[in-house]
Structures are given as structure tokens and as C-alpha cells.
Design an enzyme around this catalytic site. Structure first.
Site, PDB file in Angstrom:
ATOM      1  N   HIS A 103       9.809  -7.511 -10.201  1.00  0.00           N
ATOM      2  CA  HIS A 103      10.795  -7.925  -9.199  1.00  0.00           C
ATOM      3  C   HIS A 103      11.308  -9.346  -9.406  1.00  0.00           C
ATOM      4  O   HIS A 103      11.544 -10.079  -8.448  1.00  0.00           O
ATOM      5  CB  HIS A 103      10.215  -7.782  -7.795  1.00  0.00           C
ATOM      6  CG  HIS A 103      10.038  -6.377  -7.337  1.00  0.00           C
ATOM      7  ND1 HIS A 103      10.771  -5.317  -7.838  1.00  0.00           N
ATOM      8  CD2 HIS A 103       9.189  -5.832  -6.400  1.00  0.00           C
ATOM      9  CE1 HIS A 103      10.405  -4.202  -7.240  1.00  0.00           C
ATOM     10  NE2 HIS A 103       9.445  -4.470  -6.373  1.00  0.00           N
ATOM     11  N   GLU A 144      14.924   2.381  -2.940  1.00  0.00           N
ATOM     12  CA  GLU A 144      15.436   1.247  -3.712  1.00  0.00           C
ATOM     13  C   GLU A 144      16.436   1.762  -4.746  1.00  0.00           C
ATOM     14  O   GLU A 144      16.061   2.218  -5.822  1.00  0.00           O
ATOM     15  CB  GLU A 144      14.290   0.517  -4.406  1.00  0.00           C
ATOM     16  CG  GLU A 144      13.190   0.051  -3.472  1.00  0.00           C
ATOM     17  CD  GLU A 144      11.927  -0.321  -4.229  1.00  0.00           C
ATOM     18  OE1 GLU A 144      12.002  -1.168  -5.146  1.00  0.00           O
ATOM     19  OE2 GLU A 144      10.874   0.269  -3.928  1.00  0.00           O
ATOM     20  N   HIS A 161      14.907  -4.125  -0.822  1.00  0.00           N
ATOM     21  CA  HIS A 161      13.547  -3.591  -0.717  1.00  0.00           C
ATOM     22  C   HIS A 161      13.137  -3.382   0.745  1.00  0.00           C
ATOM     23  O   HIS A 161      12.012  -3.719   1.131  1.00  0.00           O
ATOM     24  CB  HIS A 161      12.561  -4.526  -1.415  1.00  0.00           C
ATOM     25  CG  HIS A 161      11.372  -3.844  -2.005  1.00  0.00           C
ATOM     26  ND1 HIS A 161      10.593  -2.965  -1.304  1.00  0.00           N
ATOM     27  CD2 HIS A 161      10.825  -3.917  -3.243  1.00  0.00           C
ATOM     28  CE1 HIS A 161       9.610  -2.532  -2.072  1.00  0.00           C
ATOM     29  NE2 HIS A 161       9.735  -3.086  -3.268  1.00  0.00           N
ATOM     30  N   SER A 162      14.020  -2.804   1.532  1.00  0.00           N
ATOM     31  CA  SER A 162      13.660  -2.513   2.926  1.00  0.00           C
ATOM     32  C   SER A 162      12.649  -1.374   2.998  1.00  0.00           C
ATOM     33  O   SER A 162      12.708  -0.414   2.227  1.00  0.00           O
ATOM     34  CB  SER A 162      14.897  -2.152   3.740  1.00  0.00           C
ATOM     35  OG  SER A 162      15.692  -3.294   3.980  1.00  0.00           O
ATOM     36  N   TYR A 163      11.732  -1.499   3.955  1.00  0.00           N
ATOM     37  CA  TYR A 163      10.707  -0.494   4.226  1.00  0.00           C
ATOM     38  C   TYR A 163      11.094   0.218   5.525  1.00  0.00           C
ATOM     39  O   TYR A 163      11.072  -0.377   6.601  1.00  0.00           O
ATOM     40  CB  TYR A 163       9.348  -1.146   4.406  1.00  0.00           C
ATOM     41  CG  TYR A 163       8.680  -1.657   3.154  1.00  0.00           C
ATOM     42  CD1 TYR A 163       7.481  -1.097   2.718  1.00  0.00           C
ATOM     43  CD2 TYR A 163       9.216  -2.711   2.416  1.00  0.00           C
ATOM     44  CE1 TYR A 163       6.834  -1.562   1.584  1.00  0.00           C
ATOM     45  CE2 TYR A 163       8.577  -3.186   1.281  1.00  0.00           C
ATOM     46  CZ  TYR A 163       7.386  -2.606   0.872  1.00  0.00           C
ATOM     47  OH  TYR A 163       6.751  -3.074  -0.253  1.00  0.00           O
ATOM     48  N   ARG A 181       9.403  -3.198 -12.790  1.00  0.00           N
ATOM     49  CA  ARG A 181       8.529  -3.835 -13.771  1.00  0.00           C
ATOM     50  C   ARG A 181       9.176  -3.907 -15.144  1.00  0.00           C
ATOM     51  O   ARG A 181       9.879  -2.992 -15.560  1.00  0.00           O
ATOM     52  CB  ARG A 181       7.202  -3.069 -13.869  1.00  0.00           C
ATOM     53  CG  ARG A 181       6.391  -3.121 -12.583  1.00  0.00           C
ATOM     54  CD  ARG A 181       5.173  -2.220 -12.634  1.00  0.00           C
ATOM     55  NE  ARG A 181       4.422  -2.318 -11.380  1.00  0.00           N
ATOM     56  CZ  ARG A 181       4.701  -1.603 -10.283  1.00  0.00           C
ATOM     57  NH1 ARG A 181       5.693  -0.722 -10.309  1.00  0.00           N
ATOM     58  NH2 ARG A 181       4.004  -1.771  -9.187  1.00  0.00           N
TER      59      ARG A 181
END
Length: 355
Positions: A107, A319, A180-182, A82
Site C-alpha cells: 500500500h 478495493e 480502502h473503506s471497510y 503488495r
């Protein structure tokens, strides 16, 4: 010869063609990428029994990647995280970026890198690698400078996914990119990660946030707080609902300041899926890792890949990035990229098995 398989995916709402790029190694593990957002769509690695599990969340169709707000697997930029009120001052000039997250710019804005179709290059002379390229024009989402951006993914026979970001701009600008992989190391359809994943973070300090989820400017010790992951513990043990910081974000959504040495890469975090035995080590050249426990995910079965439903805390994100909102905090390491200077950062995700 390169082991990259390319197939058509689905067109975007603008009619742009998209593709899936699968890098498969000699053991049968694989990583699949998409040129929309230079995104990670799947990571398939063996568990303790030798079965292959897909350990990242994703969408079944292109519209999820194009429109949904989770940023599954995406390359995020120009600036991840942010920027308070979307405002910053650079070289004496005030800039107003689009506000797309409450009162904040998040982002990279509405038409960020994660929403664009990148040019992909597969070269047989560079095995197990996909290179994505993007031209971001001056004024793109309010940022100054014409920027050329490159993201290189390599997946080797040791189940190591290496991501290298690079960029150059013809004007001073902000550049702070991440992936931004989960991750759900028990498999992307296996539900909450809070009670069946252990996490260790190589950080003695974290950055507190305010009620708008922006950094306060402080750097605070993790000791004697729920943010102390200096030894492995269940992710859920760090989500203390009585903690004000946890309350602000409905979970962990915080930057951890890594314990850096003189080495180029530092071990940022280690995780283990207890059910699968799959382990993950994250190394990075970045100064921090933003840990997000997927606090606001709500994806129905008609959107999730393999008809998966994702609810609260179905994954965790590591991240790797520079400090959040650094352009508005003089005490933070800068994320300003000077004109004609090169931005380069590298992160490695190493997958293994704890039998």
C-alpha cells in the site's frame, strides 16, 4: 451553494492540522472525509426503517488513521496491494521499495499517501464535492518521478459516492490507487459481516496468491470454488477454511477480474446488509476489485469511533484497482504510468434500500 461542512479534527504527531469535511445531501445522508490520507471517515445512509446508519469502520482519533495498520477509508498509493519483496525493474533500472508487510511492500510503504496530509479544496461552484491534492516528490517511498495526485469525492442526492483519482508524473512510474473503506451495511458497530451480508461479484475469474500473499501469476475460474460469488451468497459461505487460498489469507484477500464490457463503467459488486436492508452497488472503470474480508482487524474500544470494538471480519472491502504486483507479471495489464501521461480512474458506490 455547496453543502460541505468543515470542522477542525486533531493535529498529527508532527503537529499538522487536520480537518473533517462533511458532505450532506438533501435527504440527510452524509459522507465525512479527512485530509489525512484523503480518507473516508463516515458514510451515513438510511436503512429500511428510515434510521440513519454509519456503514464504514473508522477511528475516534487522528492517531488511528496515522499509525494503525488497517488503512480505514484511506486513499492508498502510489501502488495499492503488495509488491513482492519491494522490488521491480523499470526501464532497465532496478528499484527497491521499503518492505513494510513481511517480505513485501504494501500500500505504498511506510509514509504512503494514506499517511500524508493532503490539501483540500471546497468550491461553492462545485456542490457536494471535496477535492484533495498531493505532491509526491521523486523518490517518495522509493518510487521514481515527481507526481501530482488528485482525488475528488462527490456525494449526491441519490446517495451515490463518486471517487475520481487522477495523477501525472514527470518520469515513468507505477500508479495504482484505490480507496480502502471497510463496509458494514448493518452499521459499523454491528459486528461480523460473514452471516448477515450477501455479496455478489461480477467476476468469472480471480487471481490466486502464494503463502506470501503475492499473486502466482495465474488467473483462475471461480466456478466450483469458494470464490464463486457470481450469484448472491453470504460472505461467510465463501470463507472455506479448508481451502488453501483462504488459509493463506485467513479469509478472502484476493483480486477478482471483472467481466468487462465496452462500457466505461462496469458493475463490480453488489452487497446487502440483511438486518438493515441497506444495499451497495459498486461500479468502476478499473479492471478488477480486490475483496478483503477484514481478516486481521483488531481495534479496541479506545481506538474505534463511537467507542466501537472491531474484531475479525467486522467488514468487507471492495478495493477497485489494477492487478496486484503487475509490474512483476508481464501477463498482467500494466500499472506503469508513462511520463506526462494522465492517470484517471473512477469508482461509484451507490447506496440503496431493499425493503
Amino acid at each position: 451553494m455547496s453543502k460541505v461542512r468543515v470542522v477542525n479534527f486533531e493535529p498529527t504527531s508532527k503537529g499538522e492540522n487536520t480537518h473533517l469535511y462533511t458532505i450532506e445531501n438533501n435527504s440527510g445522508a452524509s459522507v465525512t472525509l479527512c485530509d489525512l490520507g484523503a480518507s473516508v471517515v463516515s458514510i451515513k445512509v438510511p436503512d429500511k426503517n428510515g434510521s440513519i446508519r454509519d456503514v464504514v469502520l473508522g477511528y475516534e482519533h487522528i492517531d488511528g488513521y496515522e499509525f494503525d495498520g488497517t488503512y480505514f477509508g484511506a486513499t492508498v498509493g502510489r501502488c495499492c496491494g503488495r509488491i513482492a519483496y519491494g522490488k521491480f525493474t523499470l526501464n532497465g533500472e532496478d528499484y527497491q521499495l521499503p518492505v513494510n508487510n513481511g517480505s513485501n511492500h504494501l500500500h505504498g510503504g511506510f509514509n504512503s499517501f494514506s499517511r500524508k496530509v493532503w490539501l483540500a479544496v471546497v468550491d461553492d461552484k462545485v456542490p457536494n464535492t471535496v477535492l484533495f491534492m498531493l505532491d509526491s516528490p521523486d523518490g517518495d517511498e522509493g518510487y521514481p518521478g515527481n507526481m501530482k495526485v488528485f482525488v475528488r469525492y462527490t456525494f449526491d442526492d441519490e446517495n451515490v459516492l463518486t471517487i475520481k483519482w487522477s495523477a501525472v508524473s514527470d518520469k515513468d512510474t507505477i500508479c495504482n490507487m484505490t480507496n480502502h473503506s471497510y463496509f458494514n451495511l448493518n452499521g459499523h458497530k454491528s459486528g461480523k459481516v460473514t452471516e448477515n451480508h450477501k455479496l455478489k461479484i461480477n467476476a468469472n475469474f480471480f487471481i490466486p496468491i502464494n503463502s506470501n500473499l503475492n499473486p502466482t501469476g495465474e488467473i483462475t475460474p471461480v466456478k466450483n470454488t469458494s470464490f464463486d460469488f457470481t450469484e448472491p451468497k453470504l460472505i461467510g459461505n465463501g470463507i472455506d477454511r479448508k481451502n488453501e487460498q483462504i488459509g493463506f489469507a485467513n479469509g478472502i484477500d484476493h483480486m477478482f477480474v471483472l467481466n468487462h464490457s465496452d462500457e466505461e463503467f462496469v458493475l463490480a459488486a453488489e452487497a446487502e446488509g440483511i438486518d438493515s436492508g441497506i444495499t451497495l452497488k459498486c461500479y468502476t472503470s478499473q479492471k478488477g476489485v480486490h475483496v478483503y474480508t477484514a481478516n486481521y482487524v483488531d481495534v479496541s474500544s479506545n481506538m474505534g469511533k463511537d467507542s466501537a470494538t472491531y474484531g475479525e471480519n467486522p467488514a468487507f472491502c471492495l478495493e477497485t484497482q489494477g492487478f496486484p504486483d503487475a509490474v512483476n507479471h508481464k501477463t498482467f495489464p500494466t500499472t506503469i504510468l508513462k511520463a506526462n501521461e494522465n492517470y484517471t480512474q473512477t469508482t461509484k458506490y451507490i447506496f440503496g434500500i431493499n425493503k
